[in-house]
Design an enzyme around this catalytic site. Structure first.
Site, short mmCIF file in Angstrom:
data_model
loop_
_atom_site.label_atom_id
_atom_site.label_comp_id
_atom_site.label_asym_id
_atom_site.label_seq_id
_atom_site.Cartn_x
_atom_site.Cartn_y
_atom_site.Cartn_z
N GLY A 1 0.81 -1.21 0.00
CA GLY A 1 0.00 0.00 0.00
C GLY A 1 0.84 1.25 0.00
N GLY B 1 2.20 5.22 1.03
CA GLY B 1 2.43 6.08 2.19
C GLY B 1 3.36 5.49 3.24
N CYS C 1 5.56 -5.91 1.23
CA CYS C 1 5.94 -4.51 1.03
C CYS C 1 5.51 -3.66 2.21
CB CYS C 1 5.45 -4.00 -0.30
SG CYS C 1 6.52 -2.70 -0.95
N LEU C 2 4.48 -2.80 2.07
CA LEU C 2 3.98 -2.06 3.24
C LEU C 2 3.68 -3.04 4.36
CD1 LEU C 2 2.80 0.85 4.19
CD2 LEU C 2 0.60 -0.25 3.76
N GLN D 1 6.63 -3.75 6.42
CA GLN D 1 6.97 -2.59 7.26
C GLN D 1 6.02 -2.50 8.46
OE1 GLN D 1 6.50 0.38 4.23
NE2 GLN D 1 8.28 -0.31 3.06
N ASN E 1 8.63 -1.70 -5.49
CA ASN E 1 8.03 -0.37 -5.51
C ASN E 1 7.88 0.09 -4.09
OD1 ASN E 1 6.36 1.83 -5.49
ND2 ASN E 1 4.50 0.66 -5.98
N GLY F 1 9.39 3.15 -0.95
CA GLY F 1 10.22 4.30 -0.59
C GLY F 1 10.63 4.28 0.88
N HIS G 1 7.80 -7.63 -4.28
CA HIS G 1 6.46 -8.12 -4.66
C HIS G 1 6.56 -9.53 -5.22
CE1 HIS G 1 3.94 -4.63 -3.91
NE2 HIS G 1 5.07 -3.98 -4.06
N GLU H 1 4.35 -11.58 -5.89
CA GLU H 1 3.30 -11.88 -6.86
C GLU H 1 3.68 -11.43 -8.27
OE1 GLU H 1 3.24 -9.48 -4.69
OE2 GLU H 1 2.57 -7.66 -5.69
N1 LIG Z 1 4.45 -1.18 -2.53
C1 LIG Z 1 4.31 -0.87 -1.26
O1 LIG Z 1 3.63 -1.55 -0.48
C2 LIG Z 1 4.95 0.41 -0.79
C3 LIG Z 1 5.10 0.50 0.69
C4 LIG Z 1 5.37 1.89 1.21
N2 LIG Z 1 4.31 2.79 0.87
C5 LIG Z 1 6.69 2.40 0.70
O2 LIG Z 1 6.73 3.24 -0.16
O3 LIG Z 1 7.72 1.93 1.13
#
Ligand SMILES: NC(=O)CC[C@H](N)C(=O)O
Length: 358
Positions: free
Chosen positions: A216, A218, A243-244, A247, A285, A287, A325, A327
């Protein structure tokens, strides 16, 4: 020619060719992916960002809905050296500004030197540099989008694969890519998609075999509800994240995350599995990154380019996450077995329909 201006943080304004009209602002990022523009443009993780394609020709194999990851375009605007007419028509129909005939090498170099930065964009017959600068002025930092999950999540729970015989997965939708759901369905799971701010009671009502936190947009620190869910369920329920999701799991279990200078976005990011010594190519993808995994998680995979954590395992809990990712979509399919590993955390008796007699 339709005028187009891109105002970078600091006030430098770049002029390009306007392809799809409108004004926009967002965090300026770049992807080095040379394929997969349909998947990237529909990836919810790009919400509130302006996506620069460093590959010079975007749109050369058309636009097909079956490759979309969601039902709309998520970046606020798109920049490239050259967009085809077909991709421009799609972006225009979605109301997303597009600019090409830019020196994307200059933009990528600026981002590499200055980090992902705010930008403002103005495209149209009568727009001026000032219009782009005005957009820049109003641009927030990514962390200031404190409720960004609401922009990308389902509002009500949705169930996919209700008749499937495999495990029940509660997928907390912080902006989930469609192919994460597809990857679970392909393994016979029932996928219960829950809003990003789902409560403990919402998850309890499903009694899932796995709690799965999606990708996701942000700052992960802004997803307080999902962080609380991981804390509440991790002792009794296997937890997975992409990914998110990785984190958020780290934030929940005593780790910390930080913003990277310009992140990882592309389809050829090399990842080393520390146990097997195997390197895989991955789609990425993001940040932000996990800075410290804390005392309950260990780093199992790292990025070959910069050593940042790419995979985490729970030390005393059943937890498995990926920063990339698995997937794919777009990108190499080296890592699809992640979904097998996630479902393998479910005790065997939970996946069989007939319980043992004694
Ligand atoms: N693809 C994502 O889940 C991005 C995760 C988070 N928003 C980041 O930029 O690190």
């Amino acid at each position: 020619m339709t005028a187009a201006y891109v105002a970078l943080e600091g006030g430098h304004v770049i002029e390009g060719r306007g392809r799809s009209p409108g004004t926009a602002r967002g965090e300026l990022v770049f992807t080095t992916a040379y394929t997969g523009y349909e998947e990237s443009l529909t990836d919810p993780s790009y919400e509130e960002q302006v996506l620069t394609f460093s590959y010079p020709l975007i749109g050369n194999y058309g636009v097909r809905e079956e490759r979309f990851e969601d039902d709309r375009v998520h970046p606020r605007a798109a920049l490239a050296k050259e967009f085809t007419d077909e991709v421009v028509a799609w972006l225009e129909s979605e109301g997303v500004p597009a600019v090409d005939h830019l020196d994307t090498r200059e933009i990528v170099t600026d981002i590499r030197d200055g980090g992902a930065m705010k930008c403002g964009i103005a495209v149209g017959e009568d727009v001026t540099e000032e219009d782009a600068l005005e957009q820049l002025e109003q641009c927030k930092t990514m962390s200031e989008h404190t409720d960004i999950g609401a922009q990308v999540s389902v509002e009500e729970p949705v169930v996919h694969g209700a008749d499937n015989a495999g495990p029940d997965v509660a997928l907390v939708d912080c902006g989930a890519k469609g192919s994460i759901v597809d990857s679970l369905l392909a393994r016979d799971a029932t996928v219960h998609v829950l809003p990003y701010d789902a409560s403990e009671a919402d998850v309890d009502a499903i009694d899932p075999d796995v709690l799965f936190i999606s990708n996701g947009p942000g700052d992960p620190a802004n997803y307080e509800e999902a962080i609380s869910l991981v804390r509440a369920f991790v002792e009794d329920t296997p937890v997975a994240g992409i990914c998110l999701g990785q984190q958020i799991v780290a934030e929940a279990l005593g780790g910390t995350t930080e913003k990277m200078a310009f992140g990882h976005r592309g389809v050829n990011q090399p990842v080393l599995d520390l146990e097997s010594g195997r390197v895989v190519m991955t789609t990425q993808n993001h940040g932000y990154t996990v800075d410290d995994p804390g005392d309950h998680l260990e780093v199992t995979q790292i990025n070959v380019n910069d050593d940042t954590p790419e995979g985490l395992d729970g030390l005393e809990y059943d937890v498995i996450t990926r920063q990339y990712h698995p997937e794919a979509n777009p990108g190499p399919e080296d890592t699809l077995d992640f979904f097998d590993d996630v479902l393998a955390m479910v005790p065997a008796q939970k996946t069989t329909a007939v319980p043992a007699d004694d």
